[in-house]
Design a protein around this motif. Structure first.
Motif, PDB file in Angstrom:
ATOM      1  N   ASP A 131      13.435  21.951  -9.036  1.00  0.00           N
ATOM      2  CA  ASP A 131      12.002  21.413  -8.653  1.00  0.00           C
ATOM      3  C   ASP A 131      11.915  19.341  -9.268  1.00  0.00           C
ATOM      4  N   ARG A 132      11.965  20.196 -10.681  1.00  0.00           N
ATOM      5  CA  ARG A 132      11.442  19.226 -11.389  1.00  0.00           C
ATOM      6  C   ARG A 132      11.995  17.873 -11.738  1.00  0.00           C
ATOM      7  N   TYR A 133      13.795  17.861 -12.352  1.00  0.00           N
ATOM      8  CA  TYR A 133      14.584  18.003 -12.670  1.00  0.00           C
ATOM      9  C   TYR A 133      15.235  17.496 -11.731  1.00  0.00           C
ATOM     10  N   VAL A 134      15.667  18.096 -10.606  1.00  0.00           N
ATOM     11  CA  VAL A 134      16.331  17.707  -9.776  1.00  0.00           C
ATOM     12  C   VAL A 134      16.739  17.229  -8.597  1.00  0.00           C
ATOM     13  N   PHE A 135      15.573  17.817  -7.909  1.00  0.00           N
ATOM     14  CA  PHE A 135      15.220  17.979  -6.476  1.00  0.00           C
ATOM     15  C   PHE A 135      14.092  16.523  -6.139  1.00  0.00           C
ATOM     16  N   ASP A 136      13.296  16.432  -7.400  1.00  0.00           N
ATOM     17  CA  ASP A 136      12.402  15.520  -7.321  1.00  0.00           C
ATOM     18  C   ASP A 136      12.554  14.023  -7.429  1.00  0.00           C
ATOM     19  N   PRO A 137      13.591  13.904  -8.183  1.00  0.00           N
ATOM     20  CA  PRO A 137      13.551  12.199  -8.653  1.00  0.00           C
ATOM     21  C   PRO A 137      15.096  11.891  -7.474  1.00  0.00           C
ATOM     22  N   ARG A 140      12.415  11.140  -4.124  1.00  0.00           N
ATOM     23  CA  ARG A 140      11.049  10.213  -4.709  1.00  0.00           C
ATOM     24  C   ARG A 140      12.589   8.565  -4.633  1.00  0.00           C
ATOM     25  N   LEU A 141      14.229   9.136  -4.342  1.00  0.00           N
ATOM     26  CA  LEU A 141      15.052   8.093  -3.917  1.00  0.00           C
ATOM     27  C   LEU A 141      15.714   7.916  -2.473  1.00  0.00           C
ATOM     28  N   LEU A 142      15.517   8.922  -2.118  1.00  0.00           N
ATOM     29  CA  LEU A 142      15.198   9.225  -0.721  1.00  0.00           C
ATOM     30  C   LEU A 142      14.203   9.085   0.236  1.00  0.00           C
ATOM     31  N   ALA A 143      12.572   8.986   0.270  1.00  0.00           N
ATOM     32  CA  ALA A 143      11.504   8.993   0.600  1.00  0.00           C
ATOM     33  C   ALA A 143      11.544   7.707   1.252  1.00  0.00           C
ATOM     34  N   PRO A 144      11.838   6.641   0.414  1.00  0.00           N
ATOM     35  CA  PRO A 144      11.908   5.533   1.282  1.00  0.00           C
ATOM     36  C   PRO A 144      12.090   4.881   3.030  1.00  0.00           C
ATOM     37  N   LYS A 145      13.434   5.451   2.491  1.00  0.00           N
ATOM     38  CA  LYS A 145      14.671   5.454   4.181  1.00  0.00           C
ATOM     39  C   LYS A 145      14.004   6.616   4.678  1.00  0.00           C
ATOM     40  N   VAL A 170       0.921  -1.344  -0.183  1.00  0.00           N
ATOM     41  CA  VAL A 170      -0.108   0.059   0.114  1.00  0.00           C
ATOM     42  C   VAL A 170       0.569   0.824   0.151  1.00  0.00           C
ATOM     43  N   GLU A 171       1.980   0.995   1.011  1.00  0.00           N
ATOM     44  CA  GLU A 171       2.698   2.414   0.890  1.00  0.00           C
ATOM     45  C   GLU A 171       3.660   3.135  -0.767  1.00  0.00           C
ATOM     46  N   GLN A 172       3.777   1.886  -1.601  1.00  0.00           N
ATOM     47  CA  GLN A 172       4.354   2.266  -2.861  1.00  0.00           C
ATOM     48  C   GLN A 172       3.408   2.409  -3.894  1.00  0.00           C
ATOM     49  N   ALA A 173       1.974   1.753  -3.254  1.00  0.00           N
ATOM     50  CA  ALA A 173       0.283   2.242  -3.951  1.00  0.00           C
ATOM     51  C   ALA A 173       0.331   4.066  -4.092  1.00  0.00           C
ATOM     52  N   ILE A 174       0.918   4.364  -2.357  1.00  0.00           N
ATOM     53  CA  ILE A 174       0.927   5.770  -1.907  1.00  0.00           C
ATOM     54  C   ILE A 174       1.727   6.776  -2.947  1.00  0.00           C
ATOM     55  N   SER A 175       2.836   5.423  -2.847  1.00  0.00           N
ATOM     56  CA  SER A 175       4.096   6.961  -3.101  1.00  0.00           C
ATOM     57  C   SER A 175       3.215   7.591  -4.829  1.00  0.00           C
ATOM     58  N   ARG A 176       3.402   6.048  -5.789  1.00  0.00           N
ATOM     59  CA  ARG A 176       3.469   6.367  -6.914  1.00  0.00           C
ATOM     60  C   ARG A 176       1.920   7.356  -7.160  1.00  0.00           C
ATOM     61  N   PRO A 183      16.971  21.164  -1.929  1.00  0.00           N
ATOM     62  CA  PRO A 183      16.698  19.711  -1.980  1.00  0.00           C
ATOM     63  C   PRO A 183      15.397  19.086  -0.598  1.00  0.00           C
ATOM     64  N   LEU A 184      16.084  19.806   0.477  1.00  0.00           N
ATOM     65  CA  LEU A 184      15.456  19.516   1.741  1.00  0.00           C
ATOM     66  C   LEU A 184      13.638  20.138   1.645  1.00  0.00           C
ATOM     67  N   ASP A 185      13.308  21.141   1.037  1.00  0.00           N
ATOM     68  CA  ASP A 185      12.246  21.184   1.410  1.00  0.00           C
ATOM     69  C   ASP A 185      11.551  20.780   0.401  1.00  0.00           C
ATOM     70  N   THR A 186      12.074  20.489  -0.826  1.00  0.00           N
ATOM     71  CA  THR A 186      11.655  19.134  -1.689  1.00  0.00           C
ATOM     72  C   THR A 186      11.036  17.648  -0.883  1.00  0.00           C
ATOM     73  N   LEU A 187      11.625  17.067  -0.250  1.00  0.00           N
ATOM     74  CA  LEU A 187      11.801  15.812   0.401  1.00  0.00           C
ATOM     75  C   LEU A 187      10.764  16.258   1.000  1.00  0.00           C
TER      76      LEU A 187
END
Length: 392
Positions: free
Chosen positions: A211-217, A220-225, A194-200, A268-272
């Motif tokens: 934000d779109r091309y640098v911070f957002d990827p 999304r990489l750091l969000a699971p941890k 469910v967490e994966q579905a919420i993330s998607r 990146p801190l704010d985007t996360l």
């Protein structure tokens, strides 16, 4: 008045804890349910739990800390005594995780109403209500139905009995069509899925090019941890604003490069933080407060930059003030007049202006970088005015 009602009593299938205590999206299932109900318009949350475990108590305390009114009740009679006959109650079943669209579909109709799934092989885990339909875990009732159910309960369980009474009262059946997330979280494995579905499915519009091309990827990489560590999104966003305020102080003291590095890291801190906030359904007022705090810190840093560069002439202070004025006008225009649809990513915003300064700083042309910031802010204001005029 709308009250959210959560039943928390069933154990996870592996017996490790209650379903409501399972971790999901950086919080417990109970917290996710509570935030969803508040987002749907609930003025308070009532949690029915015969056994108040330490984890349930801690989860409730975290909700209260975020300004959510939470009432823990152990007896069904307590629920009946605390609701008025005309009051609406939105019940979210034990361990059920869904999105805002499910609650909004029920609230669009009259009470009583229930969310239903078709009876099929893939829905066999949901409670059967007749030969062709199963209950999808959400129910809208009025206070009178809840009080009547409480009076007749005896040894019956509140959730199922309230459902049966609602059906017998002719509850409207609302199909689940169009709802992206709907699941029963019964163990840790289901919680991860469910967490994966919420993330998607989490919606967080990028604020600009960086934000779109640098911070957002990166987010999304750091969000699971970060979710696994149950990091508070509010702390990340407050930390981002604190970095900008520290950058402003460093600029006043004459330290340009340390200040610029801190400003670059604040993005990146704010985007996360915003990404985690979208995943965990943080309250809109909290998200807006964090946004305003960072904008204020960014404004202070911009003025401090102009002050720092005054050795090249007091025009630097004027340019910094003009940039701040243009950005304020841009935000107010989008607030009162409207945003262009779609919003071009190249429009000036806090992080884009910060990163525009980087190449000029590397070349030693700090004043030129400040001038480019001013031009970018002014050009974005003119562009938004023209774009919204065409749409009107």
């Amino acid at each position: 008045m709308l009250t959210g009602l959560i039943v928390a009593g069933e154990e996870a299938s592996d017996g490790s804890c209650l379903r409501a205590e399972l971790p999901i999206a950086g919080q417990t299932v109970l917290e996710h349910q509570g935030r969803l109900l508040v987002e749907a318009g609930a003025a308070r949350i009532m949690i029915v739990a015969e056994r108040l475990t330490p984890l349930l108590t801690q989860a409730s305390a975290r909700l209260r800390r975020d300004g959510i009114s939470v009432e823990l009740v152990r007896q069904v009679d307590d629920v009946a005594q605390r609701v008025r006959p005309e009051e609406k109650l939105l019940l979210l079943a034990d361990g059920v995780v869904t999105d805002l669209s499910a609650a909004e579909r029920l609230l669009a109709g009259a009470a009583p109403s229930i969310l239903v799934l078709p009876d099929a092989a893939e829905t066999r885990g949901w409670e059967l209500i007749d030969a062709s339909a199963r209950w999808a875990g959400l129910l809208l009732a009025d206070g009178e139905l809840v009080r009547r159910t409480a009076r007749m309960l005896g040894e019956w369980e509140l959730q199922s009995t309230l459902l049966r009474n609602a059906i017998q009262s002719g509850a409207e059946r609302v199909p689940v069509q169009g709802i992206a997330i709907l699941a029963r979280v019964e163990d840790g494995g289901a919680a991860q899925l469910v967490e994966q579905a919420i993330s998607r499915g989490a919606t967080r519009r990028p604020t600009g090019l960086v934000d779109r091309y640098v911070f957002d990827p990166l987010a999304r990489l750091l969000a699971p941890k970060a979710m696994g560590a149950m990091v508070d999104p509010g702390l990340l966003r407050t930390g981002s604003a604190a970095l900008l305020m520290l950058a402003a102080l460093l600029l006043v003291g004459g330290w340009r490069w340390p200040a610029l590095i801190l400003a670059l890291l604040s993005g990146p801190l704010d985007t996360l933080g915003r990404h985690l906030g979208a995943l965990s359904l943080r309250l809109r007022r909290d998200r807006e407060r964090s946004r305003q705090l960072r904008l204020a810190a960014a404004g202070a840093a911009q003025l401090a930059l102009g002050w720092n560069l005054r050795e090249f002439g007091w025009g630097s202070v004027a340019m910094a003030a003009a940039t701040l004025g243009f950005m304020t006008a841009l935000l107010e225009h989008q607030r009162w007049i409207g945003k262009p649809t779609p919003r071009p990513l190249w429009l000036a915003e806090t992080d884009l202006l910060i990163w525009l300064l980087l190449p000029f700083g590397l070349a030693g042309w700090w004043t030129a970088g400040l001038a480019v910031q001013t031009l970018a802010a002014f050009g974005s204001l003119i562009a938004v005015q023209r774009l919204t005029r065409r749409q009107s």
